[in-house]
Design a protein around this motif. Sequence first.
Motif, PDB file in Angstrom:
ATOM      1  N   ASP A 199      -0.337 -12.675 -11.822  1.00 33.88           N
ATOM      2  CA  ASP A 199       0.903 -12.076 -12.317  1.00 33.88           C
ATOM      3  C   ASP A 199       0.605 -10.618 -12.653  1.00 33.88           C
ATOM      4  O   ASP A 199      -0.107 -10.329 -13.618  1.00 33.88           O
ATOM      5  N   HIS A 200       1.122  -9.707 -11.841  1.00 32.51           N
ATOM      6  CA  HIS A 200       0.939  -8.288 -12.121  1.00 32.51           C
ATOM      7  C   HIS A 200       2.290  -7.623 -12.385  1.00 32.51           C
ATOM      8  O   HIS A 200       2.474  -6.437 -12.147  1.00 32.51           O
ATOM      9  N   ASN A 229     -10.574   0.904  -1.654  1.00 35.41           N
ATOM     10  CA  ASN A 229     -10.981  -0.466  -1.983  1.00 35.41           C
ATOM     11  C   ASN A 229     -10.007  -1.194  -2.911  1.00 35.41           C
ATOM     12  O   ASN A 229     -10.343  -2.222  -3.485  1.00 35.41           O
ATOM     13  N   ARG A 230      -8.803  -0.631  -3.047  1.00 37.60           N
ATOM     14  CA  ARG A 230      -7.748  -1.353  -3.766  1.00 37.60           C
ATOM     15  C   ARG A 230      -6.530  -1.593  -2.875  1.00 37.60           C
ATOM     16  O   ARG A 230      -5.451  -1.918  -3.364  1.00 37.60           O
ATOM     17  N   THR A 231      -6.708  -1.431  -1.584  1.00 39.61           N
ATOM     18  CA  THR A 231      -5.616  -1.665  -0.636  1.00 39.61           C
ATOM     19  C   THR A 231      -5.542  -3.140  -0.252  1.00 39.61           C
ATOM     20  O   THR A 231      -6.443  -3.933  -0.548  1.00 39.61           O
ATOM     21  N   LEU A 232      -4.462  -3.482   0.431  1.00 41.30           N
ATOM     22  CA  LEU A 232      -4.209  -4.862   0.817  1.00 41.30           C
ATOM     23  C   LEU A 232      -5.382  -5.461   1.580  1.00 41.30           C
ATOM     24  O   LEU A 232      -5.904  -4.864   2.525  1.00 41.30           O
ATOM     25  N   GLY A 233      -5.812  -6.644   1.163  1.00 38.12           N
ATOM     26  CA  GLY A 233      -6.879  -7.367   1.838  1.00 38.12           C
ATOM     27  C   GLY A 233      -8.269  -6.992   1.385  1.00 38.12           C
ATOM     28  O   GLY A 233      -9.251  -7.659   1.736  1.00 38.12           O
ATOM     29  N   SER A 234      -8.401  -5.900   0.609  1.00 36.22           N
ATOM     30  CA  SER A 234      -9.710  -5.470   0.123  1.00 36.22           C
ATOM     31  C   SER A 234     -10.270  -6.469  -0.884  1.00 36.22           C
ATOM     32  O   SER A 234      -9.528  -7.236  -1.509  1.00 36.22           O
ATOM     33  N   ASP A 283      -1.605   1.889  -6.966  1.00 39.21           N
ATOM     34  CA  ASP A 283      -2.962   1.362  -7.022  1.00 39.21           C
ATOM     35  C   ASP A 283      -3.707   1.555  -5.701  1.00 39.21           C
ATOM     36  O   ASP A 283      -4.941   1.627  -5.676  1.00 39.21           O
ATOM     37  N   ALA A 284      -2.964   1.634  -4.585  1.00 33.39           N
ATOM     38  CA  ALA A 284      -3.596   1.807  -3.280  1.00 33.39           C
ATOM     39  C   ALA A 284      -4.338   3.132  -3.171  1.00 33.39           C
ATOM     40  O   ALA A 284      -5.270   3.278  -2.366  1.00 33.39           O
ATOM     41  N   LYS A 285      -3.924   4.117  -3.970  1.00 30.33           N
ATOM     42  CA  LYS A 285      -4.554   5.446  -3.909  1.00 30.33           C
ATOM     43  C   LYS A 285      -5.705   5.574  -4.897  1.00 30.33           C
ATOM     44  O   LYS A 285      -6.403   6.592  -4.905  1.00 30.33           O
ATOM     45  N   ASP A 336       0.802  -1.219   0.000  1.00 30.81           N
ATOM     46  CA  ASP A 336       0.000   0.000   0.000  1.00 30.81           C
ATOM     47  C   ASP A 336       0.838   1.273   0.000  1.00 30.81           C
ATOM     48  O   ASP A 336       0.418   2.305  -0.538  1.00 30.81           O
ATOM     49  N   GLU A 337       2.005   1.204   0.608  1.00 33.99           N
ATOM     50  CA  GLU A 337       2.822   2.407   0.743  1.00 33.99           C
ATOM     51  C   GLU A 337       3.479   2.814  -0.571  1.00 33.99           C
ATOM     52  O   GLU A 337       3.607   4.005  -0.867  1.00 33.99           O
TER      53      GLU A 337
END
Length: 446
Positions: free
Chosen positions: A431-432, A348-353, A340-342, A335-336
């Motif tokens: 695979d991203h 809703n694109r952060t880790l675990g979402s 994509d986290a922003k 996320d840091e």
Amino acid sequence: MKKILMISAALVLMSAGLQAQPWEELFNGRNMKGWRQVTGTAKFTVRDGMIVGTATSQSKANSFLATRDVYGDFILEFDFKSDVLNSGVQLRSHLNPERGRFYGYQFEIDPANPGLCGRIYDEDRRGWLCRPDAGPAEEAAFHKGWNHARVEAIGNNIRTWVNGIPCSNLIDDADADGYIALQVHKVKPELEGSTVCWKDIRIITKDVAEYATPTAMPAVNCIANTLTDEEIADGWKLLFDGKTTAGWQSARKQGVFPDHGWTVEDGILSVNKGDGGESTGGGDIITDRKYRNFILTVDFKLTPGANSGIKYFVDPFMNTGPGSAIGCEFQVLDDELHPDAKLGVRGNRTLGSLYDLIPAPKGVWETYTIDGWHTAMVIVRGNHVEHWLNDHKLLEYERNNQMWNALVAYSKYKDWPDFGNAAEGYILLQDHGDHVLYRNIKIKEM
């Protein structure tokens, strides 16, 4: 009253069975012969047959009084008392001279959280291994005043009791031997001078298995890519054997595994670093069969700035163009450092979402370091789905209803027919274009 009688009976039976056991004193009650302080500046003194640890806010690290000898298989018993101070007893532990830190298995003592007492924490390494939401005990065994502890460390198995009540049953292979040590936690000024006490510290080191307690205890298995007999009986299966790619196939070319972009080494299944694009390297991989109702657990480790995902209800034939196969996604992301986290809505694109649909709550991830191993869990019971991270529930939702369809209609999946409503689907590792490591992939069908 019934609970008190049961505990008392357990203690009487345990004491009766231990009379003939070959105990050795680890603490003679008079001085600290056989012990040495290895870290921290808290004070350890001997008083009235006890070792007393006194906390100081001046200590920059946790303080440990360690045995001079190393112990492998053993049965350890001791009495402890702490009214306010967080503490613990280290098992098979070691000193890292470069960092000046003591690390390894810890029998937790925490009067502020009685349910944690007797649980196993991996000091200065992996964190909690057995805790109330992951371990077998049904109640907090700790009480104010003196408490009695028992530890049985035999082979890859460490079991603990507090006042005769089972607390932890750990299966792990990180350390076969090490020091035993008493901890005084570093404290804030308001806890200056608080104490923790130990007495009657004794150990068995010969023919240890003969004196093990014949008690069945649910186990927490921390040996990657293995199943205990209990797990097998409970219906768990490995989706990755730690050695081969058996059970997995390319999402774009079913029946074969990608010839590049993924590696298996040292018990780890890794998607390799690429150009950061979505499915532009070796491509996504999926299981060789579909799943309907299940509990899925996956250990993952991120590299800085990495992006990947664990998908379920995947239909590999839905998207025949560029990009990833379509399915519900447990987001795996730094996320840091990854942009994509922003993006998305409300995180809703952060880790675990549930990617691009439901955000994971803030705060849970802040207690962990990004560069360690972490466990994702997805639970599916019909239309009910849950996301968990490291034994914390992040979110839950219901599919196949008007609210779900409305949520999808405002997401990037709006153009995919009936997204997320399939009764079953494949499980996918994404695979991203970033290096992400996976291991210990297990599933239990329900």
